[in-house]
Design a protein around this motif. Sequence first.
Motif, PDB file in Angstrom:
ATOM      1  N   ALA A  43      26.233  33.190  40.849  1.00  0.00           N
ATOM      2  CA  ALA A  43      27.032  33.664  39.722  1.00  0.00           C
ATOM      3  C   ALA A  43      26.118  34.456  38.795  1.00  0.00           C
ATOM      4  N   ILE A  44      26.586  35.625  38.385  1.00  0.00           N
ATOM      5  CA  ILE A  44      25.788  36.506  37.521  1.00  0.00           C
ATOM      6  C   ILE A  44      26.653  36.919  36.341  1.00  0.00           C
ATOM      7  N   ARG A  45      26.113  36.735  35.148  1.00  0.00           N
ATOM      8  CA  ARG A  45      26.827  37.096  33.919  1.00  0.00           C
ATOM      9  C   ARG A  45      26.075  38.219  33.217  1.00  0.00           C
ATOM     10  N   ILE A  46      26.792  39.293  32.910  1.00  0.00           N
ATOM     11  CA  ILE A  46      26.193  40.459  32.259  1.00  0.00           C
ATOM     12  C   ILE A  46      26.870  40.669  30.919  1.00  0.00           C
ATOM     13  N   GLU A  47      26.079  40.849  29.885  1.00  0.00           N
ATOM     14  CA  GLU A  47      26.601  41.152  28.555  1.00  0.00           C
ATOM     15  C   GLU A  47      25.929  42.432  28.061  1.00  0.00           C
ATOM     16  N   ILE A  48      26.724  43.340  27.493  1.00  0.00           N
ATOM     17  CA  ILE A  48      26.155  44.539  26.886  1.00  0.00           C
ATOM     18  C   ILE A  48      26.801  44.751  25.522  1.00  0.00           C
ATOM     19  N   GLU A  49      26.058  45.437  24.654  1.00  0.00           N
ATOM     20  CA  GLU A  49      26.577  45.859  23.362  1.00  0.00           C
ATOM     21  C   GLU A  49      26.212  47.317  23.149  1.00  0.00           C
ATOM     22  N   ALA A 186      29.921  35.493  42.199  1.00  0.00           N
ATOM     23  CA  ALA A 186      30.771  35.708  41.022  1.00  0.00           C
ATOM     24  C   ALA A 186      30.067  36.656  40.053  1.00  0.00           C
ATOM     25  N   PHE A 187      30.829  37.592  39.485  1.00  0.00           N
ATOM     26  CA  PHE A 187      30.294  38.539  38.510  1.00  0.00           C
ATOM     27  C   PHE A 187      31.200  38.542  37.278  1.00  0.00           C
ATOM     28  N   THR A 188      30.590  38.491  36.101  1.00  0.00           N
ATOM     29  CA  THR A 188      31.344  38.720  34.871  1.00  0.00           C
ATOM     30  C   THR A 188      30.572  39.746  34.042  1.00  0.00           C
ATOM     31  N   LEU A 189      31.301  40.668  33.444  1.00  0.00           N
ATOM     32  CA  LEU A 189      30.713  41.671  32.561  1.00  0.00           C
ATOM     33  C   LEU A 189      31.525  41.713  31.278  1.00  0.00           C
ATOM     34  N   THR A 190      30.847  41.536  30.146  1.00  0.00           N
ATOM     35  CA  THR A 190      31.501  41.690  28.853  1.00  0.00           C
ATOM     36  C   THR A 190      30.807  42.800  28.087  1.00  0.00           C
ATOM     37  N   SER A 191      31.595  43.577  27.368  1.00  0.00           N
ATOM     38  CA  SER A 191      31.083  44.664  26.533  1.00  0.00           C
ATOM     39  C   SER A 191      31.555  44.426  25.108  1.00  0.00           C
ATOM     40  N   ASP A 192      30.597  44.203  24.194  1.00  0.00           N
ATOM     41  CA  ASP A 192      30.937  43.886  22.810  1.00  0.00           C
ATOM     42  C   ASP A 192      31.963  42.746  22.763  1.00  0.00           C
ATOM     43  N   ASP A 193      31.676  41.709  23.545  1.00  0.00           N
ATOM     44  CA  ASP A 193      32.504  40.488  23.640  1.00  0.00           C
ATOM     45  C   ASP A 193      33.873  40.735  24.280  1.00  0.00           C
ATOM     46  N   ARG A 194      34.087  41.900  24.866  1.00  0.00           N
ATOM     47  CA  ARG A 194      35.364  42.189  25.530  1.00  0.00           C
ATOM     48  C   ARG A 194      35.163  42.108  27.037  1.00  0.00           C
ATOM     49  N   VAL A 199      35.187  38.521  38.386  1.00  0.00           N
ATOM     50  CA  VAL A 199      35.599  38.338  39.774  1.00  0.00           C
ATOM     51  C   VAL A 199      34.969  37.064  40.332  1.00  0.00           C
ATOM     52  N   ARG A 200      35.815  36.301  41.010  1.00  0.00           N
ATOM     53  CA  ARG A 200      35.382  35.035  41.611  1.00  0.00           C
ATOM     54  C   ARG A 200      34.860  35.281  43.023  1.00  0.00           C
ATOM     55  N   PRO A 201      34.061  34.362  43.559  1.00  0.00           N
ATOM     56  CA  PRO A 201      33.593  34.516  44.943  1.00  0.00           C
ATOM     57  C   PRO A 201      34.752  34.484  45.927  1.00  0.00           C
ATOM     58  N   THR A 202      34.610  35.207  47.012  1.00  0.00           N
ATOM     59  CA  THR A 202      35.640  35.236  48.056  1.00  0.00           C
ATOM     60  C   THR A 202      34.977  35.489  49.397  1.00  0.00           C
ATOM     61  N   THR A 203      35.656  35.063  50.451  1.00  0.00           N
ATOM     62  CA  THR A 203      35.149  35.329  51.797  1.00  0.00           C
ATOM     63  C   THR A 203      35.748  36.597  52.381  1.00  0.00           C
ATOM     64  N   ARG A 204      36.771  37.169  51.702  1.00  0.00           N
ATOM     65  CA  ARG A 204      37.440  38.354  52.222  1.00  0.00           C
ATOM     66  C   ARG A 204      37.097  39.563  51.353  1.00  0.00           C
ATOM     67  N   PRO A 205      36.406  40.559  51.909  1.00  0.00           N
ATOM     68  CA  PRO A 205      36.045  41.739  51.116  1.00  0.00           C
ATOM     69  C   PRO A 205      37.247  42.411  50.453  1.00  0.00           C
ATOM     70  N   ILE A 206      38.414  42.422  51.112  1.00  0.00           N
ATOM     71  CA  ILE A 206      39.573  43.091  50.519  1.00  0.00           C
ATOM     72  C   ILE A 206      40.011  42.370  49.247  1.00  0.00           C
ATOM     73  N   ASP A 207      39.787  41.058  49.162  1.00  0.00           N
ATOM     74  CA  ASP A 207      40.118  40.330  47.938  1.00  0.00           C
ATOM     75  C   ASP A 207      39.218  40.775  46.788  1.00  0.00           C
ATOM     76  N   ARG A 208      37.950  41.037  47.084  1.00  0.00           N
ATOM     77  CA  ARG A 208      37.053  41.543  46.048  1.00  0.00           C
ATOM     78  C   ARG A 208      37.495  42.932  45.589  1.00  0.00           C
ATOM     79  N   VAL A 209      37.897  43.784  46.545  1.00  0.00           N
ATOM     80  CA  VAL A 209      38.393  45.114  46.181  1.00  0.00           C
ATOM     81  C   VAL A 209      39.634  44.982  45.293  1.00  0.00           C
ATOM     82  N   HIS A 210      40.509  44.070  45.651  1.00  0.00           N
ATOM     83  CA  HIS A 210      41.732  43.875  44.868  1.00  0.00           C
ATOM     84  C   HIS A 210      41.404  43.366  43.461  1.00  0.00           C
ATOM     85  N   ALA A 211      40.418  42.467  43.356  1.00  0.00           N
ATOM     86  CA  ALA A 211      40.041  41.933  42.045  1.00  0.00           C
ATOM     87  C   ALA A 211      39.441  43.016  41.155  1.00  0.00           C
ATOM     88  N   LEU A 212      38.766  43.982  41.764  1.00  0.00           N
ATOM     89  CA  LEU A 212      38.134  45.049  40.984  1.00  0.00           C
ATOM     90  C   LEU A 212      39.095  46.187  40.665  1.00  0.00           C
TER      91      LEU A 212
END
Length: 557
Positions: A43-49, A186-194, A199-212
Amino acid sequence: MRATIAILAPQVADQIAAGEVVERPASVVKELIENALDAGAGAIRIEIEDGGKSLIRVSDDGAGMSRSDAELALSRHATSKIREAVDLIGVATFGFRGEALPAIASVSRFELETSSDGDVATRLRFSGGKREGVDAAARQRGTTVTVRGLFFNTPARRKFLRAQATETRAAVEAVTLLALTRPDVAFTLTSDDRPLIDVRPTTRPIDRVHALWGQLADTLLPIAYREGPLEVRGFAQRPAQAKPAGRKGYVFVRGRPIRDPFILRAAEAGYRSTIAPGDRPSLVLFLELPGDAVDVNVHPSKLEVRFRDKFFVEKVVEEAVRAALGPLAAAAPLGARDSGLGAWDVAGGSAVPLEMFAGDSRAPSPEARAPSLLQVFDTYIVFQTDSGVAIVDQHSAHERVLYERAMRQLTGDGASAQRLLLPLTLEFTAPELEAIDAHRELLRRVGYEVEPFSGRAVVVHTAPNPHPRFDAARCFGELVADLAGGRFGALANRLERFAATYACRAAIKAGQRLEPDEMRELVARLLTATLPAHDVHGRPTVVQLPKDELERRFGRS
């Protein structure tokens, strides 16, 4: 004045290295995420401002570092991934990043907090490349890197950063690319707290595409193709959904996102005769090949690679896309995400056997009874498959059949022609006469034998006979007008342009009533086409209404 040679101060060398790997905040995001992935993060969490100009923070739950390793990681040329020069060949991680951390630290206010066991943690603080302190800290296993005031000490570079919205978009793109490579993380990105990405982990690449990307995923077809040492996986957009603008095109080599317009161009070549001129399909391509077949160390940010056999790679990519478009399972669905015509795939065995449409006069067995065909609006042919309802556009389907037949005729000995009892005498404009003269041999190969008569007239002695309602004079006139007007001119190949133009004009029209035998013959021919699901304009020849969608609409599921 003679220049003298001097060794650069470490701080200056680090800032030069930073110029190679840190172009903007998104570059920092990319480097830090890749380090987290190489550390085994789940799991990777990214925050930017302020687009990353004020703050970038990347936290992970991967293998952290001891104090000694953390201090060493901020030294130039330090890496956990390379030991000898030979390791640069076929490196399986995101690569040699010995410059990344010290380079980033040299142009920011930098903090590294890490723990390898969840008991003891280390916090290192740097400002403009100078170490300000190292302390004990409390942290679970993993690493957090905080970057503030990027380029604060190099104002000339900072002023070249773009507006906040632009830098934010670049950071989103960097996270998206890496999220596509690792659907298991798992990836989360917030920008200025928004929140922007979650996206949650998945075994199906198409599910990741759909989540994005949401509904874009519903327009994609899977790619799974191998030739020799090269495997191509990913997704290609259905031709009917390709548009002139807004396409997404991504290429990954051995898990790394790269920029390679030639690979994308090769993939687009796989769409020949299926999309309208100017349309650009979305593509997500993953290329896997042996490490010694590709050099990933030709760009400081690993955004470019060099293939040992570039032409082989491009050829296989084109074939991979072509293969994805081929099955009738590539036909557009109505109201359902998953394709419902998988059983139509001729290569895989059809649940609607081809012989059922062949017009065999022998009585079929009850188990092999031919499906009933229904023509609606004198334009569409409807019948049942084992997994739903298929709807065929008679003009588009016949256009595909005639196009592929015409291509065989144009590259072979030509078509058998029907000699007209009364030759046609037709008049044309000067540009149209020039088009006839320029395409005389191609016209002959599809069945039209033409000779000049007098003035603006020509005589047509033979004509093709693609269907009983064929109007030879009208088709010839429209074909010549298209050729003279440059229609289909965006197709690269002259033969393909001609074949597409002829097929469009010679095909059965919408609004023409067909007899049952004609419908069966048309569907049978479509089933044997190379690309049966798409006509030459980018429209579908078939749409499908899956059974489960019908049941959902009627409340049965």
